[in-house]
Design a protein around this motif. Sequence first.
Motif, PDB file in Angstrom:
ATOM      1  N   ASP A  36       0.820  -1.201   0.000  1.00  0.00           N
ATOM      2  CA  ASP A  36       0.000   0.000   0.000  1.00  0.00           C
ATOM      3  C   ASP A  36       0.863   1.265   0.000  1.00  0.00           C
ATOM      4  O   ASP A  36       0.543   2.247  -0.656  1.00  0.00           O
ATOM      5  CB  ASP A  36      -0.923  -0.007   1.227  1.00  0.00           C
ATOM      6  N   VAL A  37       1.976   1.233   0.743  1.00  0.00           N
ATOM      7  CA  VAL A  37       2.834   2.415   0.863  1.00  0.00           C
ATOM      8  C   VAL A  37       3.735   2.571  -0.363  1.00  0.00           C
ATOM      9  O   VAL A  37       3.908   3.673  -0.887  1.00  0.00           O
ATOM     10  CB  VAL A  37       3.685   2.338   2.146  1.00  0.00           C
ATOM     11  N   GLU A  38       4.318   1.486  -0.845  1.00  0.00           N
ATOM     12  CA  GLU A  38       5.347   1.587  -1.883  1.00  0.00           C
ATOM     13  C   GLU A  38       4.901   1.116  -3.254  1.00  0.00           C
ATOM     14  O   GLU A  38       5.584   1.376  -4.245  1.00  0.00           O
ATOM     15  CB  GLU A  38       6.584   0.798  -1.445  1.00  0.00           C
ATOM     16  N   GLY A  39       3.778   0.393  -3.329  1.00  0.00           N
ATOM     17  CA  GLY A  39       3.347  -0.144  -4.615  1.00  0.00           C
ATOM     18  C   GLY A  39       4.190  -1.341  -5.010  1.00  0.00           C
ATOM     19  O   GLY A  39       4.991  -1.859  -4.230  1.00  0.00           O
ATOM     20  N   ARG A  58       9.471  -3.660  -5.990  1.00  0.00           N
ATOM     21  CA  ARG A  58       9.027  -2.268  -5.992  1.00  0.00           C
ATOM     22  C   ARG A  58       9.189  -1.622  -7.366  1.00  0.00           C
ATOM     23  O   ARG A  58      10.069  -2.004  -8.136  1.00  0.00           O
ATOM     24  CB  ARG A  58       9.799  -1.475  -4.936  1.00  0.00           C
ATOM     25  N   PRO A  59       8.350  -0.640  -7.650  1.00  0.00           N
ATOM     26  CA  PRO A  59       8.432   0.013  -8.967  1.00  0.00           C
ATOM     27  C   PRO A  59       9.563   1.025  -9.021  1.00  0.00           C
ATOM     28  O   PRO A  59      10.228   1.305  -8.022  1.00  0.00           O
ATOM     29  CB  PRO A  59       7.063   0.700  -9.081  1.00  0.00           C
ATOM     30  N   GLU A  60       9.763   1.588 -10.210  1.00  0.00           N
ATOM     31  CA  GLU A  60      10.695   2.700 -10.438  1.00  0.00           C
ATOM     32  C   GLU A  60      12.125   2.365 -10.004  1.00  0.00           C
ATOM     33  O   GLU A  60      12.829   3.191  -9.413  1.00  0.00           O
ATOM     34  CB  GLU A  60      10.209   3.958  -9.697  1.00  0.00           C
ATOM     35  N   ASP A  61      12.544   1.159 -10.289  1.00  0.00           N
ATOM     36  CA  ASP A  61      13.926   0.730 -10.012  1.00  0.00           C
ATOM     37  C   ASP A  61      14.328   0.887  -8.545  1.00  0.00           C
ATOM     38  O   ASP A  61      15.498   1.125  -8.230  1.00  0.00           O
ATOM     39  CB  ASP A  61      14.919   1.508 -10.893  1.00  0.00           C
ATOM     40  N   LYS A  62      13.357   0.766  -7.646  1.00  0.00           N
ATOM     41  CA  LYS A  62      13.676   0.837  -6.217  1.00  0.00           C
ATOM     42  C   LYS A  62      14.184  -0.498  -5.673  1.00  0.00           C
ATOM     43  O   LYS A  62      14.614  -0.569  -4.526  1.00  0.00           O
ATOM     44  CB  LYS A  62      12.440   1.273  -5.425  1.00  0.00           C
ATOM     45  N   GLY A  63      14.141  -1.508  -6.488  1.00  0.00           N
ATOM     46  CA  GLY A  63      14.667  -2.795  -6.066  1.00  0.00           C
ATOM     47  C   GLY A  63      13.635  -3.679  -5.386  1.00  0.00           C
ATOM     48  O   GLY A  63      12.433  -3.381  -5.362  1.00  0.00           O
ATOM     49  N   VAL A  64      14.128  -4.755  -4.810  1.00  0.00           N
ATOM     50  CA  VAL A  64      13.283  -5.778  -4.204  1.00  0.00           C
ATOM     51  C   VAL A  64      13.451  -5.732  -2.691  1.00  0.00           C
ATOM     52  O   VAL A  64      14.585  -5.733  -2.186  1.00  0.00           O
ATOM     53  CB  VAL A  64      13.641  -7.183  -4.737  1.00  0.00           C
ATOM     54  N   LEU A  65      12.333  -5.696  -1.978  1.00  0.00           N
ATOM     55  CA  LEU A  65      12.337  -5.675  -0.516  1.00  0.00           C
ATOM     56  C   LEU A  65      11.926  -7.041   0.007  1.00  0.00           C
ATOM     57  O   LEU A  65      10.857  -7.546  -0.338  1.00  0.00           O
ATOM     58  CB  LEU A  65      11.366  -4.599  -0.008  1.00  0.00           C
ATOM     59  N   ILE A  66      12.799  -7.645   0.829  1.00  0.00           N
ATOM     60  CA  ILE A  66      12.520  -8.955   1.415  1.00  0.00           C
ATOM     61  C   ILE A  66      12.454  -8.786   2.925  1.00  0.00           C
ATOM     62  O   ILE A  66      13.430  -8.369   3.553  1.00  0.00           O
ATOM     63  CB  ILE A  66      13.607  -9.990   1.044  1.00  0.00           C
ATOM     64  N   ILE A  67      11.294  -9.079   3.511  1.00  0.00           N
ATOM     65  CA  ILE A  67      11.067  -8.812   4.929  1.00  0.00           C
ATOM     66  C   ILE A  67      10.915 -10.116   5.703  1.00  0.00           C
ATOM     67  O   ILE A  67      10.147 -10.992   5.310  1.00  0.00           O
ATOM     68  CB  ILE A  67       9.811  -7.946   5.131  1.00  0.00           C
ATOM     69  N   LEU A  78      18.525  -4.294  -7.033  1.00  0.00           N
ATOM     70  CA  LEU A  78      19.009  -4.138  -5.668  1.00  0.00           C
ATOM     71  C   LEU A  78      18.119  -4.938  -4.724  1.00  0.00           C
ATOM     72  O   LEU A  78      16.895  -4.826  -4.765  1.00  0.00           O
ATOM     73  CB  LEU A  78      18.989  -2.665  -5.267  1.00  0.00           C
ATOM     74  N   LEU A  79      18.742  -5.740  -3.862  1.00  0.00           N
ATOM     75  CA  LEU A  79      17.996  -6.535  -2.882  1.00  0.00           C
ATOM     76  C   LEU A  79      18.165  -5.896  -1.511  1.00  0.00           C
ATOM     77  O   LEU A  79      19.287  -5.677  -1.044  1.00  0.00           O
ATOM     78  CB  LEU A  79      18.496  -7.978  -2.855  1.00  0.00           C
ATOM     79  N   SER A  80      17.041  -5.609  -0.865  1.00  0.00           N
ATOM     80  CA  SER A  80      17.045  -5.030   0.482  1.00  0.00           C
ATOM     81  C   SER A  80      16.389  -6.015   1.441  1.00  0.00           C
ATOM     82  O   SER A  80      15.227  -6.387   1.255  1.00  0.00           O
ATOM     83  CB  SER A  80      16.281  -3.705   0.504  1.00  0.00           C
ATOM     84  N   ASP A  86      26.665  -5.633  -2.029  1.00  0.00           N
ATOM     85  CA  ASP A  86      25.784  -6.377  -2.936  1.00  0.00           C
ATOM     86  C   ASP A  86      24.339  -6.421  -2.457  1.00  0.00           C
ATOM     87  O   ASP A  86      23.450  -6.874  -3.187  1.00  0.00           O
ATOM     88  CB  ASP A  86      26.298  -7.805  -3.130  1.00  0.00           C
ATOM     89  N   LEU A  87      24.058  -5.960  -1.248  1.00  0.00           N
ATOM     90  CA  LEU A  87      22.702  -5.959  -0.730  1.00  0.00           C
ATOM     91  C   LEU A  87      22.599  -4.966   0.422  1.00  0.00           C
ATOM     92  O   LEU A  87      23.610  -4.511   0.964  1.00  0.00           O
ATOM     93  CB  LEU A  87      22.270  -7.356  -0.274  1.00  0.00           C
ATOM     94  N   SER A  88      21.368  -4.645   0.787  1.00  0.00           N
ATOM     95  CA  SER A  88      21.105  -3.721   1.888  1.00  0.00           C
ATOM     96  C   SER A  88      20.452  -4.478   3.029  1.00  0.00           C
ATOM     97  O   SER A  88      19.573  -5.319   2.805  1.00  0.00           O
ATOM     98  CB  SER A  88      20.180  -2.598   1.399  1.00  0.00           C
TER      99      SER A  88
END
Length: 518
Positions: free
Chosen positions: A356-359, A385-394, A435-437, A462-464
Amino acid sequence: MESISALLRRVGPSLSTELIAEMAKEGVSLASARQRIARAGPDVVRLAGLRFPHNARFIYLPDQFGDLAYWRAVERVFRNHGKAYWSAVAGLKARGGCFPRKYFASVCGSPAARVRQLSPDRILERLSAVHMLQEVTDQDTGQPFVKFKPHVYGSDEIATIRARLVAENVVLHGMKEWFRRTGFGSFERVRLRDDEPSPVVSSITWDLSAPSYARPLAKASASGLKPGFIVCDVNLRGVLDEDAVAAFVRKHDMASAPANVAPIMPFLIADGFTSAGFGMAKSKGVLATTTAHLFGGDVAKALRDLISLLTDTGKTASANPEHVERVLSNLTRIEGAANNLRGALFEIVVGSLVKDVEGGYLRAGEKWTDFGSGRSAEIDVLLDRPEDKGVLIIECKSKIPGSRVNLEEVQKWHGDRVPLLHNMIRMDSRFNNKLLSFELWTNGPIADDALAWLHEQPARIDLSIAWRDGADMKKYTDRAANAAIRKALNEHYFRHPLARIEGAVRRASPQETLAVDR
């Protein structure tokens, strides 16, 4: 004269006593029939490891082994001559053909220690020896399960079973509170299936048990009032049929059989019963009832929706987060449910929140495999995530009041889970250039030594890696446009009276949390 092989070809796999009765119809004497079976050639197979009354043996031809007719014959023999085996098979069928090993004693309904009775461990050992049951390990949790081995028996997915267990635990906690508040069960001695000690009455394991001093269960004795017992099993796998109820009736009969056992009142709770199943329960004095009758139709539907949510997390949560909030609101009407639901639904709510927050595209609760090492792991939340913000893994850690994410949990996530998931995700062509976060999210605080350890770890190019505790999650939640998501988190994870984190959400310093706005 018909040979034993020809007889087996005609009547199918059978017990030796059944074959003797069949030959007697043709005028063969009982003694001659026994001799013919004893002298049968190598083309006749005797099932090893299982013996039946009067030393009878199960006999079949080699090419009959393993098909549907073979296993139906085995079940028929169990039903008529081996009730302990039949109850285990019927109980496991009613549970979906697969269930955690630690609950097998309750499923099969046999006493753990009683003279001339097969124990659950012995039953499992013998049914495994004849290739009817097997033990498997859930790769996500390392938990052992018992399931049917033959392909002719279907079995539910382990993920579905785990989801159903969560819903059943909600019901069990609701029943526990009802027994305690009404005084039907001794207040401090209601036991549930994950408690220590286990809910055992008359050396048989149940989903719930409690001593009861209610009339007419309690009896006067020389040493004072002797309590009776209430016992309860919960099975939310659809509608229970006559076989499922019959297995429970036998379980209660076995528990009540010893002369010195106090009265036992049995409860069987399900989504529903067939007319034959309910009729059997009623005729045998079993209190069979449904979740709708106990808690109302809205709660019963919410329990079914909970199972669906937990087995289809990403699609359902992202498409309709309001549905998640309705399920939470309805189920927390059951006293004691909040703690059981917190962990199960936390990743669903978090997934809805970040989308909802990041799309972007949400995937949640998916199982991934590292083909290099053969290891598997479940990803709680993955947001492309859109706009080349990378992938968020929680990684989601939901905590009960007063509990923190400790150093051991943080080290396992940082040192094991992150590298494993990084390797698996990089193998997917859709993500190998993004980018993997990796982030650790918890609704409660992170222990001070764990935070100190995290800050000491060198940054990687290589990751965040980052983390959010309850305070930082709260700030992120306030950015959500969907009111249902904010309500679910604020009421059920931050402000709900049963989910309050040490009185209030801890406010972390800027050095301890990841900045919300990138």
